[in-house]
Write an enzyme that holds these catalytic residues in place. Structure first.
Site, PDB file in Angstrom:
ATOM      1  N   ILE A   1      39.479  31.550  49.026  1.00 25.64           N
ATOM      2  CA  ILE A   1      39.613  32.283  50.293  1.00 25.64           C
ATOM      3  C   ILE A   1      38.281  32.918  50.727  1.00 25.64           C
ATOM      4  O   ILE A   1      38.080  33.178  51.920  1.00 25.64           O
ATOM      5  CB  ILE A   1      40.743  33.341  50.188  1.00 25.64           C
ATOM      6  CG1 ILE A   1      41.255  33.724  51.583  1.00 25.64           C
ATOM      7  CG2 ILE A   1      40.294  34.574  49.415  1.00 25.64           C
ATOM      8  CD1 ILE A   1      42.567  34.477  51.570  1.00 25.64           C
TER       9      ILE A   1
ATOM     10  N   ASP B   1      40.776  39.562  44.197  1.00 26.65           N
ATOM     11  CA  ASP B   1      40.116  40.845  44.487  1.00 26.65           C
ATOM     12  C   ASP B   1      38.671  40.816  43.972  1.00 26.65           C
ATOM     13  O   ASP B   1      37.715  41.118  44.712  1.00 26.65           O
ATOM     14  CB  ASP B   1      40.926  41.964  43.802  1.00 26.65           C
ATOM     15  CG  ASP B   1      40.589  43.357  44.289  1.00 26.65           C
ATOM     16  OD1 ASP B   1      39.817  43.478  45.250  1.00 26.65           O
ATOM     17  OD2 ASP B   1      41.111  44.321  43.698  1.00 26.65           O
TER      18      ASP B   1
HETATM   19  N1  AR6 Z   1      40.887  32.410  46.549  1.00 30.92           N
HETATM   20  C1  AR6 Z   1      42.220  32.292  46.783  1.00 30.92           C
HETATM   21  N2  AR6 Z   1      43.170  32.628  45.880  1.00 30.92           N
HETATM   22  C2  AR6 Z   1      42.750  33.100  44.680  1.00 30.92           C
HETATM   23  C3  AR6 Z   1      41.382  33.256  44.351  1.00 30.92           C
HETATM   24  C4  AR6 Z   1      40.421  32.881  45.354  1.00 30.92           C
HETATM   25  N3  AR6 Z   1      39.108  32.994  45.148  1.00 30.92           N
HETATM   26  N4  AR6 Z   1      41.303  33.734  43.088  1.00 30.92           N
HETATM   27  C5  AR6 Z   1      42.562  33.870  42.625  1.00 30.92           C
HETATM   28  N5  AR6 Z   1      43.454  33.482  43.584  1.00 30.92           N
HETATM   29  P1  AR6 Z   1      45.735  37.903  41.681  1.00 30.92           P
HETATM   30  P2  AR6 Z   1      47.923  39.781  42.229  1.00 30.92           P
HETATM   31  C6  AR6 Z   1      44.915  33.464  43.556  1.00 30.92           C
HETATM   32  O1  AR6 Z   1      45.901  38.067  40.229  1.00 30.92           O
HETATM   33  O2  AR6 Z   1      48.876  38.971  41.429  1.00 30.92           O
HETATM   34  C7  AR6 Z   1      43.625  42.113  40.681  1.00 30.92           C
HETATM   35  O3  AR6 Z   1      43.001  42.508  39.499  1.00 30.92           O
HETATM   36  C8  AR6 Z   1      45.612  33.456  42.224  1.00 30.92           C
HETATM   37  O4  AR6 Z   1      45.641  32.140  41.675  1.00 30.92           O
HETATM   38  O5  AR6 Z   1      44.358  37.859  42.249  1.00 30.92           O
HETATM   39  O6  AR6 Z   1      48.366  40.288  43.572  1.00 30.92           O
HETATM   40  C9  AR6 Z   1      43.831  43.261  41.660  1.00 30.92           C
HETATM   41  O7  AR6 Z   1      42.790  44.210  41.582  1.00 30.92           O
HETATM   42  C10 AR6 Z   1      47.010  33.934  42.603  1.00 30.92           C
HETATM   43  O8  AR6 Z   1      47.802  32.854  43.081  1.00 30.92           O
HETATM   44  O9  AR6 Z   1      46.504  39.087  42.502  1.00 30.92           O
HETATM   45  C11 AR6 Z   1      45.136  43.839  41.223  1.00 30.92           C
HETATM   46  O10 AR6 Z   1      44.971  44.754  40.155  1.00 30.92           O
HETATM   47  C12 AR6 Z   1      46.745  34.880  43.766  1.00 30.92           C
HETATM   48  O11 AR6 Z   1      45.373  34.677  44.143  1.00 30.92           O
HETATM   49  C13 AR6 Z   1      45.914  42.644  40.747  1.00 30.92           C
HETATM   50  O12 AR6 Z   1      44.943  41.663  40.366  1.00 30.92           O
HETATM   51  C14 AR6 Z   1      46.956  36.343  43.428  1.00 30.92           C
HETATM   52  O13 AR6 Z   1      46.528  36.588  42.105  1.00 30.92           O
HETATM   53  C15 AR6 Z   1      46.747  42.041  41.864  1.00 30.92           C
HETATM   54  O14 AR6 Z   1      47.537  41.014  41.325  1.00 30.92           O
END
Ligand code: AR6
Length: 182
Positions: A15, A38
């Protein structure tokens, strides 16, 4: 990939590369960064995003689950980052409502800031362990409903990072869009 609802698109990828008015960050309530998407957004966007998040925290004390806050996007190709806090899955109906709130409040904040295009990751489906099929259902339904009620948003793109989410969204978007078209 295109669907019958021509305001919705789907890609598999990162993203942080998306050149839309707004990209959404799956943040935590501290708004001070973390791992997953994030971490990727803060790394690629640079320090200005964290500085603006700190100002929001100083003003309002973080961000509650289901709510959203907006910053500029630093070095990212997008103009804004909408930070929203997904629910940590614990198997309750309230989790589904909070996840829908994330999509709705992010879209509204984008509209309030004159954004016409917005990209969503699969909020809560990583570290927060929300089941991917249910999360996809909620995301597609909430966005489709929002788009039906406003003409302010021209394009929403779901950005999936993994094959499982990508497949789920393909199915959901085809179903929902077929229903809308019928
Ligand atoms: N682009 C698009 N999607 C992504 C990317 C990227 N670069 N990287 C990961 N994903 P998560 P949550 C996807 O864990 O479950 C953080 O530490 C990933 O595969 O990022 O809402 C925050 O600070 C998954 O499908 O977020 C919070 O503490 C999706 O993004 C916590 O994680 C969400 O995974 C939030 O957890």
């Amino acid at each position: 990939m295109n669907f019958p609802n021509d305001k919705i698109e789907l890609i598999k990828g990162d993203i942080t590369k998306v050149k839309f008015d707004a990209i959404v960050n799956a943040a935590n309530s501290s708004l001070l960064g973390g791992g997953g998407v994030d971490g990727a957004i803060h790394r690629a966007g640079g320090a200005v995003i964290l500085e603006e998040c700190r100002k929001i925290v100083a003003r309002q004390g973080g961000c509650k689950t289901g709510q959203a806050a907006i910053t500029t996007a630093g070095n990212l190709p997008a103009k804004f980052v909408v930070h929203t806090v997904g629910p940590i899955w614990n198997g309750k109906t309230a989790d589904a409502q909070k996840l829908a709130d994330c999509y709705r409040n992010s879209l509204q904040l984008a509209v309030d800031n004159d954004c016409k295009t917005i990209a969503f990751p699969n909020i809560s489906t990583g570290v927060y362990r929300f089941p991917k099929p249910e999360a996809a259902e909620i995301a597609v339904r909430t966005v489709t409903e929002f788009l039906a009620a406003t003409d302010k948003i021209e394009k929403v793109i779901f950005v999936c990072f993994d094959d499982e989410n990508y497949g789920l969204y393909q199915n959901k978007l085809t179903q929902v869009c077929t229903l809308v078209v019928d």
